[in-house]
Design an enzyme around this catalytic site. Sequence first.
Site: not given
Ligand code: NAP
Length: 258
Positions: A143, A157
Site C-alpha cells: 500500500s 495497518y
Molecule cells: P477487500 O475488497 O476487502 O478484499 C479483500 C480480499 O481478501 C477478499 O477476497 C477477502 O475475502 C480476502 N481476505 C481477507 N482476509 C483474508 C484471509 N485471512 N485469508 C484469505 N483471504 C482473506 O480488500 P481490497 O481493498 O481489495 O484490498 C486487497 C489488498 O489491497 C489488501 O492487502 C489491502 O491492504 C491492499 N490495498 C487496498 C487498497 C484500496 O484502496 N482498496 C489500497 C492499498 C492497499 P474473505 O474476507 O472472504 O477472506
Amino acid sequence: MFDLRSTNVLVTGGSKGIGRGIAAVFATAGANVAIAARSAADVDAAVADLDALGTGTVLGVKADVADPVHCASLAATVDEAFGGIDVVCANAGIFPEAPLATMTPAQLSEVLDVNVKGTVFIVQACLDSLIASGRGRVILTSSITGPITGYPGWSHYGASKAAQLGFMRTAAIELAPHAITVNAILPGNIFTEGLAGMGEEYIAGMTRAIPAGVLGKPDDIGHLAAFLATVEAGYITGQAIAVDGGQVLPESPDAVRP
Ligand code: NAP
C-alpha cells in the site's frame, strides 16, 4: 511478447476487490488462475465470473492465509490442479480502523497475522513450486499507507504494509538464484468492496487528494501484476511500485487542481 497463457497463477484474496481485479486480468490473458479467500460463497461467485473471461482454468479454494496449515494445503491443491505454480500474488489483506490510543493487542495481532504473516506463509508454502517453475514470480499487494504515507486510525495497518516491503527485499535476494523475482505493488485508493466500507466522506476526501481526480480500479493493479509476471519482467526484483494516480505527489492539498 507478454504471453501469459500456460502460466499458473495463485491470487490470495481473489474473491473481491483488488485481488479479483488481478485474477480477472490474468484470466483474460489466458492464464490458469486460482483464487483463495475465507468465504466459500464469495470464492464460488468469483470463480463463476472469472471462468467466462479467458481460455485458462479457474479454480477457487477456501483458505485463511493467516494459518500456515491452510497455506500449505492451498499451495498443494493449486500445484496439483495446474501441474505447478509460476506466480503467487500475496494480496489478501485487511484494514480495520483502530486509533492508536484505543488499539487492543487483539486488533494489532489480527492485522499483523493476516497482512504480514499471511504474506510470509503463502510465499513459503509456494516456494518449492516457484523454484520448480524456473521463472517464479512473487507479487505482493502492499500500500502507499505505511511505506510512503500515513492516515490516522491505521498505524497498525501502515506498519503491516511497510513490513511487507522489508520481507520483500530479503526474499528477493534469497530467491534470485532460483530466477524468482519478488516485487510489491503499492496501490493508492482503489475502489473496492473493502474501501466502500470506509464511507462516503472518506471516499470524497480521498478523491479530492488524487491528482488524477478519480479513485483507481482493481484492474489498474492487475495490469501491473500481469506485467511483473511476464518473462520480460524477469530482471525486475525487490521493487516497490506505486499505482496511485499521483496521490503521493502533492506537497499540500493546494497542489491538487489549484
Ligand atoms: P477487500 O475488497 O476487502 O478484499 C479483500 C480480499 O481478501 C477478499 O477476497 C477477502 O475475502 C480476502 N481476505 C481477507 N482476509 C483474508 C484471509 N485471512 N485469508 C484469505 N483471504 C482473506 O480488500 P481490497 O481493498 O481489495 O484490498 C486487497 C489488498 O489491497 C489488501 O492487502 C489491502 O491492504 C491492499 N490495498 C487496498 C487498497 C484500496 O484502496 N482498496 C489500497 C492499498 C492497499 P474473505 O474476507 O472472504 O477472506
